[in-house]
Write a protein that holds these residues in place. Structure first.
Motif, mmCIF file in Angstrom:
data_model
loop_
_atom_site.group_PDB
_atom_site.id
_atom_site.type_symbol
_atom_site.label_atom_id
_atom_site.label_comp_id
_atom_site.label_asym_id
_atom_site.label_seq_id
_atom_site.Cartn_x
_atom_site.Cartn_y
_atom_site.Cartn_z
ATOM 1 N N GLU A 80 21.593 -24.364 -34.331
ATOM 2 C CA GLU A 80 20.220 -24.877 -34.424
ATOM 3 C C GLU A 80 20.210 -26.324 -34.909
ATOM 4 O O GLU A 80 19.472 -27.168 -34.383
ATOM 5 C CB GLU A 80 19.397 -24.002 -35.368
ATOM 6 N N THR A 81 21.036 -26.628 -35.919
ATOM 7 C CA THR A 81 21.092 -27.995 -36.444
ATOM 8 C C THR A 81 21.638 -28.952 -35.401
ATOM 9 O O THR A 81 21.114 -30.062 -35.213
ATOM 10 C CB THR A 81 21.969 -28.046 -37.708
ATOM 11 N N LEU A 82 22.678 -28.546 -34.676
ATOM 12 C CA LEU A 82 23.249 -29.408 -33.640
ATOM 13 C C LEU A 82 22.242 -29.647 -32.517
ATOM 14 O O LEU A 82 22.156 -30.765 -31.983
ATOM 15 C CB LEU A 82 24.533 -28.781 -33.091
ATOM 16 N N GLN A 83 21.469 -28.634 -32.165
ATOM 17 C CA GLN A 83 20.428 -28.807 -31.145
ATOM 18 C C GLN A 83 19.363 -29.791 -31.632
ATOM 19 O O GLN A 83 18.837 -30.599 -30.856
ATOM 20 C CB GLN A 83 19.788 -27.455 -30.802
ATOM 21 N N ASN A 84 19.053 -29.719 -32.904
ATOM 22 C CA ASN A 84 18.094 -30.652 -33.484
ATOM 23 C C ASN A 84 18.654 -32.072 -33.484
ATOM 24 O O ASN A 84 17.948 -33.035 -33.174
ATOM 25 C CB ASN A 84 17.754 -30.217 -34.917
ATOM 26 N N TRP A 85 19.932 -32.192 -33.812
ATOM 27 C CA TRP A 85 20.568 -33.516 -33.835
ATOM 28 C C TRP A 85 20.542 -34.171 -32.454
ATOM 29 O O TRP A 85 20.228 -35.350 -32.331
ATOM 30 C CB TRP A 85 22.015 -33.380 -34.329
ATOM 31 N N VAL A 102 30.832 -34.631 -33.965
ATOM 32 C CA VAL A 102 30.587 -33.508 -34.874
ATOM 33 C C VAL A 102 30.552 -32.197 -34.097
ATOM 34 O O VAL A 102 31.154 -31.190 -34.503
ATOM 35 C CB VAL A 102 29.279 -33.709 -35.663
ATOM 36 N N THR A 103 29.881 -32.190 -32.961
ATOM 37 C CA THR A 103 29.797 -30.970 -32.145
ATOM 38 C C THR A 103 31.170 -30.554 -31.640
ATOM 39 O O THR A 103 31.494 -29.359 -31.605
ATOM 40 C CB THR A 103 28.835 -31.183 -30.968
ATOM 41 N N ALA A 104 31.989 -31.524 -31.251
ATOM 42 C CA ALA A 104 33.328 -31.223 -30.717
ATOM 43 C C ALA A 104 34.201 -30.504 -31.738
ATOM 44 O O ALA A 104 35.086 -29.723 -31.369
ATOM 45 C CB ALA A 104 34.009 -32.506 -30.266
ATOM 46 N N GLU A 105 33.949 -30.740 -33.029
ATOM 47 C CA GLU A 105 34.743 -30.091 -34.068
ATOM 48 C C GLU A 105 34.030 -28.886 -34.674
ATOM 49 O O GLU A 105 34.527 -28.270 -35.615
ATOM 50 C CB GLU A 105 35.110 -31.099 -35.161
ATOM 51 N N SER A 106 32.886 -28.544 -34.110
ATOM 52 C CA SER A 106 32.115 -27.395 -34.590
ATOM 53 C C SER A 106 32.540 -26.130 -33.841
ATOM 54 O O SER A 106 33.246 -26.206 -32.835
ATOM 55 C CB SER A 106 30.619 -27.645 -34.368
ATOM 56 N N PRO A 107 32.085 -24.959 -34.299
ATOM 57 C CA PRO A 107 32.392 -23.713 -33.585
ATOM 58 C C PRO A 107 31.681 -23.595 -32.231
ATOM 59 O O PRO A 107 31.945 -22.660 -31.477
ATOM 60 C CB PRO A 107 31.901 -22.622 -34.550
ATOM 61 N N LEU A 110 32.239 -26.061 -26.922
ATOM 62 C CA LEU A 110 32.170 -25.852 -25.475
ATOM 63 C C LEU A 110 30.812 -25.322 -25.042
ATOM 64 O O LEU A 110 30.273 -25.751 -24.015
ATOM 65 C CB LEU A 110 33.266 -24.886 -25.034
ATOM 66 N N GLU A 111 30.258 -24.415 -25.805
ATOM 67 C CA GLU A 111 28.954 -23.836 -25.460
ATOM 68 C C GLU A 111 27.894 -24.922 -25.319
ATOM 69 O O GLU A 111 27.140 -24.959 -24.333
ATOM 70 C CB GLU A 111 28.542 -22.826 -26.526
ATOM 71 N N LEU A 112 27.837 -25.825 -26.302
ATOM 72 C CA LEU A 112 26.815 -26.875 -26.260
ATOM 73 C C LEU A 112 27.169 -27.982 -25.280
ATOM 74 O O LEU A 112 26.285 -28.534 -24.623
ATOM 75 C CB LEU A 112 26.596 -27.432 -27.668
ATOM 76 N N ALA A 113 28.439 -28.305 -25.168
ATOM 77 C CA ALA A 113 28.839 -29.324 -24.183
ATOM 78 C C ALA A 113 28.400 -28.892 -22.789
ATOM 79 O O ALA A 113 27.795 -29.673 -22.039
ATOM 80 C CB ALA A 113 30.350 -29.541 -24.222
ATOM 81 N N ARG A 114 28.686 -27.659 -22.442
ATOM 82 C CA ARG A 114 28.318 -27.153 -21.110
ATOM 83 C C ARG A 114 26.812 -27.176 -20.888
ATOM 84 O O ARG A 114 26.335 -27.519 -19.809
ATOM 85 C CB ARG A 114 28.847 -25.729 -20.946
ATOM 86 N N GLU A 115 26.067 -26.811 -21.923
ATOM 87 C CA GLU A 115 24.601 -26.803 -21.809
ATOM 88 C C GLU A 115 24.054 -28.230 -21.672
ATOM 89 O O GLU A 115 23.249 -28.509 -20.785
ATOM 90 C CB GLU A 115 24.001 -26.132 -23.040
ATOM 91 N N TRP A 116 24.501 -29.102 -22.541
ATOM 92 C CA TRP A 116 23.958 -30.462 -22.574
ATOM 93 C C TRP A 116 24.318 -31.268 -21.326
ATOM 94 O O TRP A 116 23.523 -32.088 -20.868
ATOM 95 C CB TRP A 116 24.440 -31.184 -23.826
#
Length: 235
Positions: A80-85, A102-107, A110-116
């Motif tokens: 949620e925080t990464l989506q807000n960022w 920050v996202t690349a080193e988060s859990p 890949l999930e967010l990279a693919r979505e974004w």
């Protein structure tokens, strides 16, 4: 240091020249104009306080947001925080560096990279491609989805010159990162780099240049550094 103390220090460190430089590169909204080197000196005052780092990002001030990205523990970030960022990253320095690293080193890398990457919004798509590129730079090859990365290379080859401005830039960087960090796809990345050739990007009122992927990959090859991973992509 408290949030107020950090913000006061940032204002003191800001210069009109650096502020103008950032604006020439596309910075928007609130900023003091603090050099990245000076921001890094403040990390020690924030790094062990995750709540302070998150509060800095929420100020909406560029310098504070960048400092937040240097200071947070990415392993503790929630989706949620990464989506807000990513929604608040209003220019490429925040999208391509702060949010992506920050996202690349988060859990949720890949999930967010693919979505974004699929987003119609330029800065969100930029964050997605940059997140994936950063992920490649720190992740052992045996943990990578080689087939997916190869498919993305082909997507870049087919579409890069019709994409939005900064998306073209980060797609070019993606090819470089595959050619540099993924041994199995090194040759394929070199082929794609040659196929796409020079990538034209409007970089504003600056003297910056878009790296030629073929030349950049060759430089790393000449240094015998192909496949050498980074310890961190946060910088």
């Amino acid at each position: 240091m408290t949030l107020i103390e950090i913000m006061t220090k940032l204002e003191e460190l800001g210069t009109e020249q650096t502020r103008k430089t950032f604006m020439n590169h596309g910075a928007k909204g609130s900023l003091f104009g603090v050099k990245v080197g000076d921001l890094k000196k403040l990390v020690k005052h924030v790094k062990k306080d995750q709540e302070l780092a998150l509060a800095l990002f929420e100020t909406g001030n560029h310098d504070a947001m960048y400092l937040a990205g240097l200071s947070v523990n990415p392993k503790l970030m929630n989706k949620e925080t990464l989506q807000n960022w990513v929604k608040q990253a209003n220019w490429y320095m925040l999208a391509e560096y702060t949010v992506a690293s920050v996202t690349a080193e988060s859990p949720f890398a890949l999930e967010l990279a693919r979505e974004w990457m699929k987003s119609e919004e330029e800065m969100i798509a930029v964050s997605g491609w940059s997140t994936y590129s950063n992920y490649l730079s720190i992740t052992p090859d045996e943990q990578l989805d080689i087939a997916e990365i190869q498919q993305l290379l082909h997507q870049v080859e087919a579409t890069i010159h019709e994409e939005k401005n900064r998306v073209r830039y980060v797609m070019n960087i993606f090819v470089i990162c595959v050619g540099t960090y993924v041994m199995e796809l090194h040759a394929e990345a070199k082929r794609v780099a040659s196929a796409i050739g020079k990538v034209h990007v409007d970089i504003g009122r600056t003297a910056c240049k878009v790296p030629l992927a073929t030349d950049y990959i060759k430089k790393i090859e000449d240094r015998d550094k192909i496949g050498v991973k980074r310890k961190t992509c946060i910088c």
